[in-house]
Scaffold this active site. Structure first.
Site, PDB file in Angstrom:
ATOM      1  N   LEU A  90       0.823  -1.129  -0.014  1.00 48.95           N
ATOM      2  CA  LEU A  90      -0.179  -0.017   0.015  1.00 48.95           C
ATOM      3  C   LEU A  90       0.703   1.194  -0.037  1.00 48.95           C
ATOM      4  CD1 LEU A  90      -2.793  -1.180   2.665  1.00 48.95           C
ATOM      5  CD2 LEU A  90      -2.841  -0.882   0.050  1.00 48.95           C
ATOM      6  N   ARG A  91       2.283   1.075  -0.063  1.00 48.21           N
ATOM      7  CA  ARG A  91       3.034   2.412  -0.120  1.00 48.21           C
ATOM      8  C   ARG A  91       2.901   3.238  -1.186  1.00 48.21           C
ATOM      9  NH1 ARG A  91       7.948   0.360   1.588  1.00 48.21           N
ATOM     10  NH2 ARG A  91       7.471   0.683   3.841  1.00 48.21           N
ATOM     11  N   GLY A  92       2.411   2.368  -2.580  1.00 50.27           N
ATOM     12  CA  GLY A  92       1.925   3.221  -3.601  1.00 50.27           C
ATOM     13  C   GLY A  92       0.730   4.364  -3.513  1.00 50.27           C
TER      14      GLY A  92
END
Length: 348
Positions: free
Chosen positions: A282-284
């Site tokens: 979910l870093r994107g």
């Protein structure tokens, strides 16, 4: 006295300049990776932008230039200073410029994280900590040229510090933990080797730069650089107003940033885009959300729109895509294609 080249005088490289501006506006975006040809103004842009930022308010006696409003427990020196204050007393503060620290490829681990102060140990027999480059970069920029050639043990250190925002030193009887939050800026030539995936993922934004091919642009770059080297004072004066506009834009953006809104519909678009591209984790999504919010603030807007999202999607996501053996398009092209498919332009 040597001066930094004016940020506003840099010709072209708009993607790189915007990425650095956004990272400076919101350090939570996660830094900037700039890959491309040598001599394209990568380090010049970082130093020029840092010179535009207002001086930091720091604790006077703190070796880490901490924010006086930082919470207790984040810095051992500040905690000790607070313990000595009388009831209602305040820490002494001093203004300091935003630091830009170079991390050379050949730096030792001690030089980077800090080590025992040998001079003090020999003279007084006292065990004391001598801060390293990570401590000096706190609240500023840590710049690594040719970051793709950085030794593995230093890469591991950077990954740990970037994740925690603190540097931990355990050696020679020392046990130190101090704040080390900085905007990580890396540059390099992709022809000389790839960046380790673990470190690549820690960069919030990634841009590609190329040597300008248009003769007019090349002539303008050479002309401006020559004028700067021949008479720095006059050249700085010429671009002073343009730099001042950018300085005010950054300051206004920082004030506006906490109030910029992102509605649920826009968050759905963020997740839809990342899911379509198949980004890991979910870093994107988080980076794209933060960068779009910072860009909206920079533009003086109160709410993130699809235009803000489209503008920042490529640098926020292109380095997070898996290689597709059936598609030889560059990652940037794949992001743009996904934007066109998911959010087509409305016909007028």
């Amino acid at each position: 006295m040597a001066r930094n080249y004016p940020f506003s005088a840099i010709v072209g490289q708009e993607d790189m300049k915007l990425a650095i501006l956004i990272a400076a506006l919101d350090s939570n975006v996660g830094g900037v990776l700039v890959m491309g040809d040598r001599g394209t103004g990568k380090s010049t842009a970082v130093r020029a932008l840092a010179a535009l930022l207002p001086e930091m308010n720091t604790v006077q006696e703190c070796a880490y230039a901490c924010d006086p409003n930082a919470p207790a427990g984040s810095c051992p020196i500040c905690d000790e200073l607070r313990s000595k204050l009388k009831l209602g007393g305040k820490l002494k503060t001093v203004k300091k410029p935003v630091p830009v620290v170079d991390l050379p490829l050949g730096a030792t681990e001690d030089r980077v994280i800090g080590a025992l102060d040998i001079e003090k140990a020999l003279s007084s027999g006292e065990k004391a900590y001598e801060p390293g480059l990570l401590a000096k970069a706190h609240r500023g920029f840590l710049y690594i040229d040719e970051v793709n050639l950085l030794e593995d043990h230093l890469v591991d250190l950077l990954i740990d510090v970037a994740a925690s925002g603190a540097n931990v030193v355990e050696r020679e009887g020392l046990s130190i933990r101090h704040p080390a939050k900085f905007v990580l800026v890396g540059s390099g030539n992709p022809e000389e080797g790839e960046l380790r995936p673990q470190l690549l993922d820690r960069f919030g934004l990634a841009v590609e730069v190329k040597t300008p091919q248009e003769p007019k642009a090349r002539v303008e770059i050479i002309k401006r650089r020559d004028e700067f080297e021949r008479n720095q004072a006059k050249f700085m004066q010429t671009w002073e107003k343009e730099d001042e506009i950018i300085r005010h834009q950054i300051q206004a953006g920082k004030k506006k940033l906490p109030n910029v809104k992102v509605d649920d519909a826009m968050m759905e678009k963020v997740t839809q885009l990342c899911s379509h591209l198949g980004t890991d984790g979910l870093r994107g999504e988080l980076t794209l959300l933060r960068a779009a919010r910072a860009y909206a603030a920079l533009c003086g807007k109160n709410q993130v729109t699809i235009e803000h999202l489209k503008k920042i999607a490529v640098p926020a996501l292109q380095h997070r895509l898996r290689r597709n053996p059936l598609d030889d398009s560059s990652s940037g092209v794949r992001v743009k294609r996904a934007l066109e498919e998911l959010f087509p332009e409305k016909s007028k």
